[in-house]
Design a protein around this motif. Structure first.
Motif, short mmCIF file in Angstrom:
data_model
loop_
_atom_site.label_atom_id
_atom_site.label_comp_id
_atom_site.label_asym_id
_atom_site.label_seq_id
_atom_site.Cartn_x
_atom_site.Cartn_y
_atom_site.Cartn_z
N UNK A 1 2.27 2.30 -2.07
CA UNK A 1 1.77 1.89 -3.27
C UNK A 1 2.17 0.56 -3.84
N UNK A 2 1.08 0.13 -4.78
CA UNK A 2 1.55 -1.16 -5.29
C UNK A 2 2.06 -1.09 -6.73
N UNK A 3 3.25 -1.42 -7.02
CA UNK A 3 3.88 -1.15 -8.23
C UNK A 3 3.80 -2.33 -9.31
N UNK A 4 3.61 -3.46 -8.80
CA UNK A 4 3.36 -4.89 -9.39
C UNK A 4 2.14 -4.89 -10.28
N UNK A 5 2.05 -4.92 -11.51
CA UNK A 5 0.69 -4.85 -12.39
C UNK A 5 -0.09 -6.23 -11.85
N UNK B 1 2.34 -5.90 -0.12
CA UNK B 1 1.57 -5.59 -1.44
C UNK B 1 0.79 -6.75 -1.58
N UNK B 2 1.13 -8.21 -1.49
CA UNK B 2 0.45 -9.33 -1.84
C UNK B 2 -0.66 -9.70 -0.88
#
Ligand SMILES: C[S@@+](CC[C@H](N)C(=O)[O-])C[C@H]1O[C@@H](n2cnc3c(N)ncnc32)[C@H](O)[C@@H]1O
Length: 155
Positions: A10-14, A135-136
């Motif tokens: 999951x991606x946690x960075x807004x 994520x990026x």
């Protein structure tokens, strides 16, 4: 034409989630696109090779279970084939023109992708020799798909 992105974790960075939403909206006129998230394995401290292979296998099997039959599968891997943005645009369009209705891009987790997935894929695609956070990578891939489908004349 439909594009799936199968990605681990999951991606946690807004700021990344905002960027993903931004490109998913921009892509709406050009293609149907869906992101399937795979549960990420916990990485123990002082990970050994056997544990690493086990994590890659477990995540890999989850990924395989999400790939639809008949989809053209592209694994993202640092050591894969490099393309410039124009070549990527031609590659996307040629794949759909050759009769495939779906393309599936696969992005590995913190430890990368299971070798079996890379071997079974139709192509392994590298975005550069540098390793980006997974994520990026999702955001970078969406931006390049958008560029490929919307702005061919400027590439
Ligand atoms: C943090 S990286 C994994 C690094 C891991 N050490 C490896 O060797 O694969 C997570 C995932 O992001 C994707 N990725 C990262 N950098 C990439 C690049 N330059 N080109 C293509 N995919 C990349 C790959 O799918 C990779 O499995």
């Amino acid at each position: 034409m439909k594009i799936y992105i199968i990605a681990v974790g999951k991606i946690k960075q807004n700021y990344i989630n905002d960027g993903i939403d931004f490109y998913l909206k921009k892509l709406r006129p050009y293609c149907e696109i869906e992101i399937k998230e795979i549960e990420e394995e916990k990485i123990p401290q002082n990970l050994n090779e056997k544990e690493k292979e086990e994590i890659l296998r477990k995540e890999g099997e989850r990924i395989l279970s999400k790939i639809k039959k008949g989809s053209f599968v592209v694994s993202l891997a640092v050591e894969g084939k490099g393309m410039d943005s124009y070549e990527f645009s031609k590659f996307l369009k040629a794949t759909f023109q050759s009769g495939y209705r779906e393309m599936t891009f696969v992005i590995g987790g913190s430890l990368g992708l299971w070798e079996n997935i890379k071997k079974q894929s139709h192509a392994n695609l590298s975005f550069s020799k540098m390793t980006f956070p997974h994520q990026l990578m999702r955001l970078i891939l969406l931006e390049q798909i958008y560029l490929a489908l919307s702005k061919e004349n400027y590439l």
